[in-house]
Design an enzyme around this catalytic site. Sequence first.
Site, short mmCIF file in Angstrom:
data_model
loop_
_atom_site.label_atom_id
_atom_site.label_comp_id
_atom_site.label_asym_id
_atom_site.label_seq_id
_atom_site.Cartn_x
_atom_site.Cartn_y
_atom_site.Cartn_z
N GLU A 64 39.43 38.68 38.34
CA GLU A 64 40.10 39.16 39.54
C GLU A 64 39.51 40.48 40.04
O GLU A 64 39.53 40.76 41.23
CB GLU A 64 41.60 39.33 39.25
CG GLU A 64 42.45 39.44 40.50
CD GLU A 64 43.93 39.28 40.19
OE1 GLU A 64 44.58 38.48 40.87
OE2 GLU A 64 44.43 39.96 39.27
N HIS A 97 33.19 25.06 16.61
CA HIS A 97 33.15 23.61 16.45
C HIS A 97 33.35 22.88 17.77
O HIS A 97 33.28 21.65 17.79
CB HIS A 97 34.20 23.17 15.44
CG HIS A 97 33.97 23.73 14.07
ND1 HIS A 97 33.25 23.07 13.10
CD2 HIS A 97 34.35 24.91 13.51
CE1 HIS A 97 33.20 23.82 12.01
NE2 HIS A 97 33.86 24.93 12.23
N LYS A 147 48.80 33.29 47.84
CA LYS A 147 50.24 33.61 47.82
C LYS A 147 50.85 33.37 49.20
O LYS A 147 51.96 32.82 49.31
CB LYS A 147 50.45 35.06 47.39
CG LYS A 147 50.17 35.34 45.93
CD LYS A 147 50.44 36.81 45.63
CE LYS A 147 50.19 37.14 44.18
NZ LYS A 147 50.44 38.56 43.89
#
Length: 430
Positions: A271, A292, A403
């Site tokens: 951000e 792994h 938003k």
Amino acid sequence: MNIDIGNALLDDATPGLRTDRLETLDEQVADAHERIADGRARDEFGYAALNLPETTDPDGIREACGDFEDSEAVLTVGIGGSALGAATITEAIGDGTAHYVLDNVDPAQTESVLAALDFTETAVHVVSRSGTTAETLSNFLLVREAMADDGVDWTERTIVTTGDSGPLRSLAETHNLPVLEVPAGVPGRFSALSTVGLVPAVITGCDIEALLAGGKSGAESLSPSLFDCPAYAYGAVAYALDQQGAGANVMMPYAEGLEAFAEWFAQLWAESLGKAGMGQTPVRALGATDQHSQLQLYRAGPRDKMVTLLRPARREPLTIPETDIEALEYLGGTDLGEVLDAEFEATEASLAEAGCPNVRIEFDRLDAHSLGRLLYDMEAACILAGELYGVDTFTQPAVEWGKRAARGLLGAKETEEAQAVTNKRTRRIE
């Protein structure tokens, strides 16, 4: 805390840095440090985050939490920086008091969390600077309903951290809730060492004074040279490697208690630095588990990554029992931490042998002081990198666009962003 950048130098890595490039980079760091120091001195927006170890009032936080310190659980209702810092701290050094987080609006997850809680013994911490965050307020309304269903007066089990105005502030004042201020001039992702991150820390038994002391030691270590400052060394090397093609930064702690830290780092790095076509993509991993599942890609895949390997130098001992299985005798009597350290060093060597740039970060042990220092240094590294990129580290315009679009789609008010979503092109295949 110390940082080893040897495996990021050109002779050992591709992409990598030439040793003489470090000298030029150091000059850029000196200029950036001057801008950062000036921003701190003026307590400017964003730079004020680096003053939190001095400006945060631990006594005030403890006083506000006084009625909740005997809680069996704490629930944080927030999103992004309003939750990740708190989760990082309690996961790493909490005393075992359960800390739940509602930081998404997935109905199944919210229902699951609410069903798991006994609200008669749970403190609820609601965090929103504006007091209007749709995700946070949606979840809080559901939490209040669940508290009522448990026969709990929500006003007796709720503490609020918010700005000086807004619906959440008004609610807190109307119902005489304990309320703390979100620190002025500090973006949420930089607010872990403040009221935002330290309320759950107090309730779960963390030593917040030691956390802040660790942060203060980070502040005292800031200097104009990357050769003297671990935080700046990390930020500068990450920036320089990105310029050479390492567009992804894998944060891989070798401590289960730091898994949430990797998530916190991902928000901080993405951000803050992802602007104007620049910025590294943070990747979350956990050692030794992800050796792994991901190491194959890091070692043998595209040369577009740096890997950050992070560990405490000392761990609590846990001895592996002796065994009469011949093939496993070498493990008997070994400390389990030694196994994890061997995995760490094997991964580091594997990456170096393949020429994949990696950086080692080490600190003494996973305790409050070291965690405070780690959080502070990563914030300082990010701000330093932002200066080198030449971006506005402390804004998040792409997030704000989303938003506004979401609020418009939910009917809060008509927005251009919501209209853009409505008008988007689709090509659906069924």
